[in-house]
Design an enzyme around this catalytic site. Sequence first.
Site, short mmCIF file in Angstrom:
data_model
loop_
_atom_site.label_atom_id
_atom_site.label_comp_id
_atom_site.label_asym_id
_atom_site.label_seq_id
_atom_site.Cartn_x
_atom_site.Cartn_y
_atom_site.Cartn_z
N GLU A 1 0.87 -1.18 0.00
CA GLU A 1 0.00 0.00 0.00
C GLU A 1 0.91 1.23 0.00
O GLU A 1 1.62 1.49 0.97
CB GLU A 1 -0.89 -0.01 1.26
CG GLU A 1 -1.78 1.21 1.37
CD GLU A 1 -2.50 1.29 2.74
OE1 GLU A 1 -2.96 0.25 3.24
OE2 GLU A 1 -2.56 2.40 3.29
N LYS B 1 -10.99 -0.68 7.09
CA LYS B 1 -9.72 -0.56 7.80
C LYS B 1 -10.07 -0.19 9.24
O LYS B 1 -11.00 0.59 9.46
CB LYS B 1 -8.91 0.54 7.12
CG LYS B 1 -7.74 1.09 7.92
CD LYS B 1 -6.88 1.97 7.04
CE LYS B 1 -6.04 2.92 7.87
NZ LYS B 1 -4.80 3.34 7.21
N ARG C 1 1.15 10.07 1.32
CA ARG C 1 1.71 11.01 2.30
C ARG C 1 2.94 11.70 1.73
O ARG C 1 3.51 12.58 2.35
CB ARG C 1 2.13 10.27 3.58
CG ARG C 1 0.94 9.82 4.36
CD ARG C 1 1.35 9.00 5.55
NE ARG C 1 0.25 8.14 5.91
CZ ARG C 1 0.31 7.20 6.82
NH1 ARG C 1 1.42 6.98 7.48
NH2 ARG C 1 -0.74 6.47 7.08
C1 3PG Z 1 -1.66 3.45 8.13
O1 3PG Z 1 -1.74 4.40 7.38
O2 3PG Z 1 -2.25 2.40 7.92
C2 3PG Z 1 -0.87 3.58 9.38
O3 3PG Z 1 -0.27 4.80 9.50
C3 3PG Z 1 0.12 2.51 9.61
O4 3PG Z 1 0.41 2.58 10.96
P1 3PG Z 1 1.83 2.18 11.54
O5 3PG Z 1 2.82 3.18 11.03
O6 3PG Z 1 1.66 2.31 13.04
O7 3PG Z 1 2.13 0.81 11.12
#
Ligand code: 3PG
Length: 322
Positions: free
Chosen positions: A41, A129, A45
Amino acid sequence: MNDILLDIFKTGIVPVVALNDVSEALPTADALVSGGINCIEVTFRTLAAEESINSISKKNTKILIGAGTVLSIDQVNKAIDAGAKFLVTPGINKKIIEYCIKKGILIIPGCSTPSDIETAIEFGLNTVKFFPSESLGGINMIKAISAAYSGVKFLPTGGINLKNLNSYFLFDKIVACGGTWIANSELIKNKKYDEIVKLSKEALRVMFGFEVSHIGINSVDIDIANKITDNFRELFLFEKIEKSKSFFAGNSLEIMKNKFLGKCGHIAISTTNVLRAVYYLEKKGILFDKNTESYDKLGNLSTIYLKEEIGCFAVHLIKKQN
Ligand code: 3PG
């Protein structure tokens, strides 16, 4: 289940990556595939997201690409045009959901409350999600929420790592777990692709949790089976438990009441999700004997035998108990 969701379920792990430069895209995707994870994924960002999705989709055909942190219709279009096959949003964005449904795009919206889940259900979505999972109570919270929405499946992300990963996979409403711990920005920036391969393999090992659960001993009839079981019970103080086709001496020895599969007997390997393990092993060329399938009360595959013996043992998978 939608084909793309099924592929996400099969892989079980969705590495979430933020790529700062398109040159990082392909080596990261290749490292994940080398480690056995065929899903990525790419989050919006960073400014390199669109170009990165495009680069991966053109050059690595083995990986299923999704776009994450999608916050606008413009990003939906960019992601899909670049080759993303599914989209993930951090929260419920009704405009994005409506647009994706209209266009037939798989959208997995972020939910953190029962109200969010109800909004997703109103749109006809049954996979969401769960974000940020660990901060919200992790698997215990998902189980509690799930009691009210039995048709909903979850892709938890947020704070998941190798230490808490195994807590999720015994619950059959988990489609997959996502997160940045496999290919975080630091590893990518420093080109630690070997480390990404290692972490991917480790994630699969923890996810499946394969273990020898019990050994099956064949006997010719029930009297012999009784004698063998009593022998183990007397010598090692194992509890004797009678089942329809066998006796158990403790948890790890199963003495069959009649001649059973396997020249030398059988070995049961437990795993968190038998169906996912079947998909994984089939990719390695293993064949299964569908006549030996059995299902639990919820309709989930709970045991199945491999077609071929290993050593002189028949081998079956069995669902790990909670
Ligand atoms: C996401 O966008 O799914 C999360 O930011 C992932 O979270 P993590 O960095 O704590 O794994």
